[in-house]
Design a protein around this motif. Structure first.
Motif, mmCIF file in Angstrom:
data_model
loop_
_atom_site.group_PDB
_atom_site.id
_atom_site.type_symbol
_atom_site.label_atom_id
_atom_site.label_comp_id
_atom_site.label_asym_id
_atom_site.label_seq_id
_atom_site.Cartn_x
_atom_site.Cartn_y
_atom_site.Cartn_z
ATOM 1 N N ARG A 87 10.888 -15.300 -55.963
ATOM 2 C CA ARG A 87 9.781 -16.053 -56.521
ATOM 3 C C ARG A 87 9.620 -17.368 -55.754
ATOM 4 O O ARG A 87 10.548 -17.799 -55.060
ATOM 5 C CB ARG A 87 10.021 -16.332 -58.012
ATOM 6 N N ASN A 106 9.962 -20.303 -56.594
ATOM 7 C CA ASN A 106 11.039 -21.266 -56.903
ATOM 8 C C ASN A 106 12.410 -20.805 -56.414
ATOM 9 O O ASN A 106 13.422 -21.461 -56.673
ATOM 10 C CB ASN A 106 11.081 -21.544 -58.411
ATOM 11 N N LEU A 131 14.021 -18.073 -57.277
ATOM 12 C CA LEU A 131 14.649 -17.117 -58.195
ATOM 13 C C LEU A 131 14.389 -15.701 -57.666
ATOM 14 O O LEU A 131 13.271 -15.373 -57.270
ATOM 15 C CB LEU A 131 13.996 -17.280 -59.577
ATOM 16 N N VAL A 191 14.115 -11.765 -58.507
ATOM 17 C CA VAL A 191 13.876 -10.896 -59.663
ATOM 18 C C VAL A 191 13.764 -9.455 -59.185
ATOM 19 O O VAL A 191 12.964 -9.150 -58.300
ATOM 20 C CB VAL A 191 12.574 -11.286 -60.402
ATOM 21 N N PHE A 207 15.787 -5.789 -65.930
ATOM 22 C CA PHE A 207 15.520 -6.783 -64.908
ATOM 23 C C PHE A 207 16.804 -7.533 -64.621
ATOM 24 O O PHE A 207 17.571 -7.853 -65.527
ATOM 25 C CB PHE A 207 14.443 -7.765 -65.378
ATOM 26 N N ILE A 208 17.064 -7.785 -63.331
ATOM 27 C CA ILE A 208 18.186 -8.663 -63.000
ATOM 28 C C ILE A 208 17.596 -9.873 -62.282
ATOM 29 O O ILE A 208 16.721 -9.749 -61.432
ATOM 30 C CB ILE A 208 19.269 -7.941 -62.167
ATOM 31 N N ILE A 209 18.060 -11.042 -62.689
ATOM 32 C CA ILE A 209 17.478 -12.277 -62.205
ATOM 33 C C ILE A 209 18.606 -13.152 -61.675
ATOM 34 O O ILE A 209 19.503 -13.548 -62.420
ATOM 35 C CB ILE A 209 16.727 -13.023 -63.332
ATOM 36 N N LEU A 210 18.564 -13.398 -60.352
ATOM 37 C CA LEU A 210 19.653 -14.121 -59.708
ATOM 38 C C LEU A 210 19.178 -15.515 -59.329
ATOM 39 O O LEU A 210 18.228 -15.672 -58.557
ATOM 40 C CB LEU A 210 20.117 -13.346 -58.472
ATOM 41 N N GLY A 211 19.828 -16.518 -59.893
ATOM 42 C CA GLY A 211 19.413 -17.895 -59.655
ATOM 43 C C GLY A 211 20.509 -18.731 -59.039
ATOM 44 O O GLY A 211 21.582 -18.227 -58.680
ATOM 45 N N ASP A 212 20.222 -19.993 -58.956
ATOM 46 C CA ASP A 212 21.154 -20.929 -58.339
ATOM 47 C C ASP A 212 21.051 -22.226 -59.130
ATOM 48 O O ASP A 212 20.757 -23.285 -58.577
ATOM 49 C CB ASP A 212 20.702 -21.120 -56.881
ATOM 50 N N GLY A 213 21.206 -22.088 -60.457
ATOM 51 C CA GLY A 213 21.029 -23.230 -61.333
ATOM 52 C C GLY A 213 19.595 -23.426 -61.776
ATOM 53 O O GLY A 213 19.222 -24.518 -62.221
ATOM 54 N N HIS A 214 18.797 -22.353 -61.710
ATOM 55 C CA HIS A 214 17.371 -22.491 -62.035
ATOM 56 C C HIS A 214 17.109 -22.766 -63.509
ATOM 57 O O HIS A 214 17.648 -22.095 -64.376
ATOM 58 C CB HIS A 214 16.626 -21.208 -61.651
ATOM 59 N N VAL A 215 16.233 -23.766 -63.761
ATOM 60 C CA VAL A 215 15.745 -24.021 -65.110
ATOM 61 C C VAL A 215 14.217 -23.980 -65.079
ATOM 62 O O VAL A 215 13.601 -24.195 -64.037
ATOM 63 C CB VAL A 215 16.227 -25.387 -65.653
ATOM 64 N N ARG A 216 13.640 -23.690 -66.236
ATOM 65 C CA ARG A 216 12.177 -23.576 -66.304
ATOM 66 C C ARG A 216 11.560 -24.936 -66.614
ATOM 67 O O ARG A 216 12.037 -25.648 -67.495
ATOM 68 C CB ARG A 216 11.806 -22.568 -67.394
ATOM 69 N N SER A 217 10.515 -25.286 -65.891
ATOM 70 C CA SER A 217 9.925 -26.615 -66.111
ATOM 71 C C SER A 217 8.640 -26.492 -66.920
ATOM 72 O O SER A 217 8.152 -25.407 -67.158
ATOM 73 C CB SER A 217 9.643 -27.274 -64.777
#
Lengths: 416, 416
Positions: free
Chosen positions: B103, B105, B107, B109, B406-416
């Motif tokens: 995505r 940002n 992230l 998905v 769904f698998i969602i791989l982040g790196d400390g992602h937060v939603r703004s």
């Protein structure tokens, strides 16, 4: 009387669905444009209708939160119109043929994407669902029968009248967009067993509504929305990142299904993490309910067995200290609602195990569960977030509102 | 008592399913091989058990057809073992990740294919379902809880014991393959509402069983099997080919769901086609039931309104003369069960319209409806033919026994 009325609605929806299945993308897009324009042109009439609902809601003593969900403003109506226009740009899945293959005997077998047919939507308070659902169903070639909550009756009726008239004048068959014109509860019950006319039911609302539909419906149901979501902090997590993520998961919008309800913390980092976490949440007015071990570390209320299974949708957080990843996964699979679950870890192995073994629509590594959303995932508008395993899981967009059929092209083929 | 027993079955199946989701393809294939071998080694024991059912069936006065479906022979048991071995060669869909996208940002998905979890099978007479269903569920990583018919109880028990022991000894968790060890009807009813333990129910049997499950189940159901199938002869059809196809569709195996039950004929060719058709079918012992126009052309019994909606599964054929393609499509969509429908035509436009507008799992042009079958379509073994629109339509194989997450791989992602 009501039975006849509902049968007529069902029959005309079914009839419309058969025509709609063959309507071109162009006509559907023109209809969406016309519906958007009509909403903008009829703002005053819609707001007048909404005022009746608002007055009745105030007289009935609805909470401010509910009244706010009910309220329509010119901006909100504009937002609905924009939502319809957004659908125009999305691809039309209907008619796509995949995997067309020739069998050894020369028979050609392929799979064609087709609309579901007639979709029944049973929903509560928010009138925007009327427009969103109708638009999504139309783009996917489905007829829709909607039954909204009694609090929003006049608003829903005004919205449905405006958009269905606009759709019809653009070449969409009559009956393709219908609102059940009564607040009689019996109407919703009838929809649940109208297998002859309704192909799929989608309930949108609270736990009570969804359970009632699942229990009573003989029409297949797409279950949406209930989210008892967890975040698990592994011993090797980056605790600063973890804190930001859990605050976001709980606070960014506490009243929605992908907000965090229970925090699980590995016992090796509990001593360090829980006091930091508690300081932030208590300052933000969140009530903490902890297990025995949590209570030894921070000051909080005791969590009961019920807390592990509750979707608070508000400023309460259950907290549990666990031995290890295994206990965290077991807890989530026992108490979760299979919506959105997250692990915070720097271990490749633990992230993989969590992703593989947690049974949920969306499984996160190092990110906030708040991202479970059609737009955030990049799919555009959604009709709900499926928490069941059949057909669709997670955010459901246009493609999830379609089915398929096999097409088999022969040349006089018979089976030997 | 029974309730406790069923809860234990459900709990152990659920527990097994969570382990099974992580079992490798290699181990699953070894288990299938061991199950096949065990069936072959225990032929005598299985046939002894089957003899009890056969004796009881004869004493109860079961028809020869039912007794034949119940009968196990060394060849039939060998056939079941071969069926299991065939599954080894098919691809394992579990774990496949598709559409992994980054995505804006950052992230990531994606969608991972996962087992459904616990599948409940409620079935009648034929004991081979015990082995087929267990094998398919296992290959797709699911635990299975089976409830067979009382007539086949001893046979089913023997088969289930043999294959579940073989599976367990190959590293499949205990509880992954279970047969409900009672003929109590209440056990089937309980399965229908065990939402906590059973993810999906698949009824396999006659109309009565399937309707009962759809009406009573709160667990999501995959509807299979009822086929009121039509063949429509268009005015431009090659009538020689048409005759061969309708004879095949009716006669190649009259007792199954994809056999033809109603013949629709365009009035412009009725005069020529119906006498040829009648001559062949009457010679083969088929009872014809025609509409008024049909009766003017050939000698046959009158068809009642009920005939249009009946799945005969035997040597009866309803015949109707229609004005045109439009009437044929409307008739099929009104009376069909959305299984398999065919048109015989040389017109490109009419074939396209029929394919587009007929609402069924499989729509044929110039071929016999008897081809609706997993093997005939080239997909391998099937657990049934879905006639509903959610999740799967048409023959359901291994992939249809899976879901996704769904698998969602982040790196400390937060939603703004």
């Amino acid at each position: 009387m009501l039975e006849n009325q509902m049968r007529e609605i069902g029959e005309s929806a079914k009839k419309a669905s058969y025509i709609l299945a063959g309507v071109s993308t162009e006509v559907k897009n023109q209809a969406l444009q016309a519906m958007a324009r009509a909403l903008e042109e009829r703002v005053e009439m819609i707001i007048d209708a909404n005022r009746q609902d608002m007055d009745a809601g105030r007289a009935k003593g609805l909470s401010d939160a509910l009244l706010d969900r009910l309220l329509l403003t010119p901006e909100r109506i504009k937002g609905m119109a924009e939502g319809l226009r957004e659908l125009i740009g999305l691809p039309d899945p209907v008619g796509e043929v995949t995997n067309m293959r020739t069998r050894p005997n020369g028979l050609r077998v392929g799979k064609m994407r087709v609309p579901l047919g007639v979709i029944g939507i049973i929903y509560e308070a928010r009138p925007n669902v009327t427009v969103d659902a109708a638009g999504l169903c139309l783009k996917a070639g489905n007829a829709v029968v909607m039954r909204g909550g009694s609090e929003a009756f006049h608003s829903n009726k005004a919205l449905a009248n405006v958009i269905s008239a606009a759709a019809t004048s653009s070449g969409i068959p009559e009956g393709a967009i219908q609102l059940v014109p009564t607040t009689d509860r019996e109407a919703a019950n009838m929809m649940m067993t109208m297998n002859e006319y309704i192909d799929v039911l989608i309930p949108r609302g609270g736990t009570g509504l969804i359970k009632a539909v699942i229990t009573n419906a003989t029409v297949p149901v797409l279950q949406t929305g209930i989210g008892n979501c967890h975040t698990y902090i592994e011993e090797d997590a980056d605790l600063d990142a973890a804190l930001k993520i859990v605050v976001n998961a709980k606070m960014q919008r506490p009243g929605v299904c992908n907000a965090m309800e229970t925090l699980l913390v590995n016992h090796r980092v509990a001593q360090e993490f829980l006091p930091q976490m508690a300081a932030v949440f208590i300052e933000k007015g969140v009530e903490l309910r902890g297990c025995n071990k949590t209570q030894e570390i921070i000051h909080c209320l005791p969590a009961s067995e019920d807390d592990w299974g509750t979707e608070y949708l508000g400023l309460i957080l259950a907290v549990k200290v666990v031995e290890d990843l295994e206990e965290a996964i077991t807890h989530i699979n026992s108490y979760g609602t299979k919506h959105s679950e997250a692990i915070i870890t720097n271990s490749y192995q633990k992230a993989s195990l969590f992703v593989q073994r947690v049974d949920a629509a969306a499984v996160f590594v190092n990110a906030s569960t708040r991202f479970t959303d059609g737009h955030q995932f990049g799919f555009g508008a959604e009709i709900g977030i499926s928490t069941q395993k059949l057909h669709a899981r997670g955010p459901m967009g246009i493609e999830e509102l379609t089915s398929s059929k096999f097409i088999i092209l022969g040349d006089g083929h018979v089976r030997s």
